[in-house]
Motif scaffolding. Sequence first.
Motif, PDB file in Angstrom:
ATOM      1  N   VAL A 218       0.870  -1.186   0.000  1.00  0.00           N
ATOM      2  CA  VAL A 218       0.000   0.000   0.000  1.00  0.00           C
ATOM      3  C   VAL A 218       0.902   1.229   0.000  1.00  0.00           C
ATOM      4  CG1 VAL A 218      -1.873   1.220   1.146  1.00  0.00           C
ATOM      5  CG2 VAL A 218      -1.725  -1.270   1.341  1.00  0.00           C
ATOM      6  N   ARG A 219       0.723   2.086  -1.010  1.00  0.00           N
ATOM      7  CA  ARG A 219       1.543   3.295  -1.146  1.00  0.00           C
ATOM      8  C   ARG A 219       0.658   4.536  -1.102  1.00  0.00           C
ATOM      9  NH1 ARG A 219       6.788   3.314  -3.636  1.00  0.00           N
ATOM     10  NH2 ARG A 219       7.572   1.177  -3.874  1.00  0.00           N
ATOM     11  N   ALA A 220       1.207   5.623  -0.568  1.00  0.00           N
ATOM     12  CA  ALA A 220       0.475   6.885  -0.551  1.00  0.00           C
ATOM     13  C   ALA A 220       1.450   8.046  -0.428  1.00  0.00           C
ATOM     14  CB  ALA A 220      -0.509   6.916   0.604  1.00  0.00           C
ATOM     15  N   LEU A 221       1.069   9.169  -0.997  1.00  0.00           N
ATOM     16  CA  LEU A 221       1.737  10.441  -0.739  1.00  0.00           C
ATOM     17  C   LEU A 221       0.943  11.132   0.364  1.00  0.00           C
ATOM     18  CD1 LEU A 221       2.476  11.614  -4.386  1.00  0.00           C
ATOM     19  CD2 LEU A 221       4.061  10.530  -2.764  1.00  0.00           C
ATOM     20  N   PHE A 222       1.616  11.505   1.432  1.00  0.00           N
ATOM     21  CA  PHE A 222       0.932  12.006   2.621  1.00  0.00           C
ATOM     22  C   PHE A 222       1.447  13.395   2.966  1.00  0.00           C
ATOM     23  CE2 PHE A 222       0.556  12.498   7.248  1.00  0.00           C
ATOM     24  CZ  PHE A 222      -0.794  12.237   7.420  1.00  0.00           C
ATOM     25  N   ARG A 223       0.509  14.339   3.180  1.00  0.00           N
ATOM     26  CA  ARG A 223       0.875  15.709   3.543  1.00  0.00           C
ATOM     27  C   ARG A 223       0.364  16.000   4.956  1.00  0.00           C
ATOM     28  NH1 ARG A 223       2.534  19.720   0.345  1.00  0.00           N
ATOM     29  NH2 ARG A 223       1.851  18.570  -1.511  1.00  0.00           N
ATOM     30  N   PRO A 224       1.222  15.990   5.971  1.00  0.00           N
ATOM     31  CA  PRO A 224       0.768  16.220   7.350  1.00  0.00           C
ATOM     32  C   PRO A 224       0.289  17.655   7.551  1.00  0.00           C
ATOM     33  CG  PRO A 224       3.156  16.162   7.267  1.00  0.00           C
ATOM     34  CD  PRO A 224       2.673  15.777   5.892  1.00  0.00           C
ATOM     35  N   HIS A 225      -0.716  17.810   8.390  1.00  0.00           N
ATOM     36  CA  HIS A 225      -1.229  19.147   8.684  1.00  0.00           C
ATOM     37  C   HIS A 225      -0.576  19.735   9.932  1.00  0.00           C
ATOM     38  CE1 HIS A 225      -3.532  16.514  11.359  1.00  0.00           C
ATOM     39  NE2 HIS A 225      -3.756  17.559  12.100  1.00  0.00           N
ATOM     40  N   GLU A 226       0.268  18.930  10.585  1.00  0.00           N
ATOM     41  CA  GLU A 226       0.860  19.353  11.854  1.00  0.00           C
ATOM     42  C   GLU A 226       2.264  18.786  11.970  1.00  0.00           C
ATOM     43  OE1 GLU A 226      -0.261  18.958  16.634  1.00  0.00           O
ATOM     44  OE2 GLU A 226      -1.700  18.386  15.070  1.00  0.00           O
ATOM     45  N   SER A 227       3.173  19.588  12.489  1.00  0.00           N
ATOM     46  CA  SER A 227       4.547  19.134  12.714  1.00  0.00           C
ATOM     47  C   SER A 227       4.643  18.394  14.047  1.00  0.00           C
ATOM     48  CB  SER A 227       5.521  20.314  12.731  1.00  0.00           C
ATOM     49  OG  SER A 227       5.538  20.970  11.481  1.00  0.00           O
ATOM     50  N   GLY A 228       5.556  17.425  14.103  1.00  0.00           N
ATOM     51  CA  GLY A 228       5.759  16.693  15.339  1.00  0.00           C
ATOM     52  C   GLY A 228       5.907  15.202  15.097  1.00  0.00           C
ATOM     53  N   THR A 229       5.755  14.441  16.172  1.00  0.00           N
ATOM     54  CA  THR A 229       5.939  12.999  16.108  1.00  0.00           C
ATOM     55  C   THR A 229       4.622  12.323  15.743  1.00  0.00           C
ATOM     56  OG1 THR A 229       7.665  13.116  17.806  1.00  0.00           O
ATOM     57  CG2 THR A 229       6.689  10.952  17.352  1.00  0.00           C
ATOM     58  N   TRP A 230       4.577  11.756  14.556  1.00  0.00           N
ATOM     59  CA  TRP A 230       3.410  11.024  14.088  1.00  0.00           C
ATOM     60  C   TRP A 230       3.588   9.539  14.382  1.00  0.00           C
ATOM     61  CZ3 TRP A 230      -0.940  12.618  11.013  1.00  0.00           C
ATOM     62  CH2 TRP A 230      -1.017  14.000  10.838  1.00  0.00           C
ATOM     63  N   THR A 231       2.477   8.885  14.687  1.00  0.00           N
ATOM     64  CA  THR A 231       2.499   7.438  14.897  1.00  0.00           C
ATOM     65  C   THR A 231       1.946   6.764  13.650  1.00  0.00           C
ATOM     66  OG1 THR A 231       2.161   7.711  17.275  1.00  0.00           O
ATOM     67  CG2 THR A 231       1.714   5.532  16.337  1.00  0.00           C
ATOM     68  N   TRP A 232       2.799   5.928  13.036  1.00  0.00           N
ATOM     69  CA  TRP A 232       2.380   5.203  11.833  1.00  0.00           C
ATOM     70  C   TRP A 232       2.146   3.733  12.184  1.00  0.00           C
ATOM     71  CZ3 TRP A 232       1.169   7.120   7.129  1.00  0.00           C
ATOM     72  CH2 TRP A 232       1.458   8.469   6.934  1.00  0.00           C
ATOM     73  N   ALA A 233       1.277   3.086  11.414  1.00  0.00           N
ATOM     74  CA  ALA A 233       0.954   1.691  11.729  1.00  0.00           C
ATOM     75  C   ALA A 233       0.636   0.916  10.463  1.00  0.00           C
ATOM     76  CB  ALA A 233      -0.233   1.623  12.690  1.00  0.00           C
ATOM     77  N   VAL A 234       0.995  -0.357  10.508  1.00  0.00           N
ATOM     78  CA  VAL A 234       0.595  -1.306   9.475  1.00  0.00           C
ATOM     79  C   VAL A 234      -0.167  -2.425  10.175  1.00  0.00           C
ATOM     80  CG1 VAL A 234       1.330  -2.868   7.646  1.00  0.00           C
ATOM     81  CG2 VAL A 234       2.616  -0.757   8.087  1.00  0.00           C
ATOM     82  N   GLY A 235      -1.346  -2.751   9.671  1.00  0.00           N
ATOM     83  CA  GLY A 235      -2.130  -3.825  10.241  1.00  0.00           C
ATOM     84  C   GLY A 235      -2.034  -5.081   9.391  1.00  0.00           C
ATOM     85  N   GLY A 236      -1.847  -6.225  10.040  1.00  0.00           N
ATOM     86  CA  GLY A 236      -1.782  -7.476   9.307  1.00  0.00           C
ATOM     87  C   GLY A 236      -0.906  -8.490  10.027  1.00  0.00           C
ATOM     88  N   TRP A 237      -0.664  -9.601   9.357  1.00  0.00           N
ATOM     89  CA  TRP A 237       0.124 -10.706   9.898  1.00  0.00           C
ATOM     90  C   TRP A 237       1.280 -11.025   8.939  1.00  0.00           C
ATOM     91  CZ3 TRP A 237      -2.478 -11.738  14.386  1.00  0.00           C
ATOM     92  CH2 TRP A 237      -3.848 -11.454  14.421  1.00  0.00           C
ATOM     93  N   GLY A 238       2.242 -11.787   9.442  1.00  0.00           N
ATOM     94  CA  GLY A 238       3.353 -12.212   8.587  1.00  0.00           C
ATOM     95  C   GLY A 238       4.485 -11.214   8.603  1.00  0.00           C
TER      96      GLY A 238
END
Length: 530
Positions: free
Chosen positions: A135-155
Amino acid sequence: AVAAGAVLLRNEGGLLPLDPAALRSVAVIGPHATAVRVQGGGSAEVFPEHVVSPLAGIERELDGIAAVTYEPGLPASDRPEPLGRDRARDPRDGEPGVLVRLLDARGTELHAEHRLSGRIVEPSVPAGDAVAVEVRALFRPHESGTWTWAVGGWGDIALSVDGHEVLSGTFPLDSDDPTRVHVAPPLHTARVELTAGREVEVVAFRSLAPGTGVATVLAAAPPAGDPDTARAAAVAAARSADVAVVVVGTTEQSESEGHDRESLDLPEGQDALVRAVVRANPRTVVVVNAGGPVALPWHTRVPALLLAWFPGQEAGDGLADVLFGRAEPGGRLPTTWAAAQDDVPVLGTAPGADGRLRYAEGPHVGYRAWLRSGAAPAYWFGHGLGYTGWAYEELAAPAAVRAGEAFDVRVRVRNTGRRRGREVVQVYLTRGGSAVERPVRKLIGYAAVGAEPGESADAVVRVDGRALAHWSPGGRGWETETGAFTLLGGRSAGDLPLTAEVVARPGPDAAGKGSGNGSEHNGERSPLML
């Protein structure tokens, strides 16, 4: 459909419907105003192509008429949410959403498609020879700082942000719950520093091991905010507006298929937000976005309280129709709502030490339990207001009926307001001195009527022949006590101004065998069971 199901619980001073022409500014407050829950979670969940938020519906209704401001009032959740169209776009075509690719063992692309959300339950084609999903995306944050990213799934799972790998590991399957495997897999997280407005490419990868499903989630959560700062901004917006609309509700973590609710309270901070906004602006409408009862400890402080349930993808436009009077709220409560959880008469429903759950309450469930306890709820079963008033004038019924035979109850109501309206007339039954255990009263039928201002209407409620009967374990069938029963007519289980007496006499079907009207025989739900 939104208006037909919405329940107006409270409308002091006739605050609703709002007159757009009389408004200069409206403050819309609450995270649910932009991230509305349109359905329950779990296996019944579907993914619409678009959702109209309450904020969007209100903005559309007031476009060119009044200024609309928005404040969440609460800091953003620290739980990552699937990427949406608001800040993510497909790297190939630039359209809002994400790019999903199925890959073979050599990393060759077997299939690619555009999706509107980072929650991928299943690609549009079978996985076939694919061994991984990306899964790919171009992402533009609206706020500066520490973002938490996550991937859901197994394997095998990996995540890169702006060309840097920030997560990599193997996460074996640890559940046989189909919903967890195929709909809501666990999230694996990493923290990344981002700069507001600077677009980055995000790539999530997971292997497709046998038995682990194909569900994949790419999600993010913004930096943690300060609750006091968020609430202060909401209060300032409410204070400067003609009207404040606060949208509160449950979350997928507090109310969803797959787990029991531990509390009737709204998630943390929402009660305090409502209280603060009402203090700042007495012209406040609270909209509740939930699928079942929630505690409303502040309900007597707000002039207008609207229950929207899970209103579906057209939520915002439907709510705007109700808020601004284009449609009358048509729903009535199918449950009884407490002001506080401790008021609920039946809470201890856990199995005993022997693992058995005993239903000791007998027929006293739901509103019947409230009636037996003598406690007063915030809102009774059957309650729901419209945009006009009604006077209950007369209840007429046969003086006597033969056991097991259906009969009609006629209730006359008059529209005392200034606009056409619809009323749901309800008929309940009680019997004093009964030889068998009965609820204090029970619903035996209802009918909806409409009338113009000043007009009267007769609601004819067909009462099933078995409504007067009780189940006899010894007789292994339905039996009817002969003698007097009392009929009560009104608008809820707790508001029944009209009464009449009907006498049950012995009849050929006194035991109730085979009694009933067509509604029970053609599969429709009968109100007799409520």
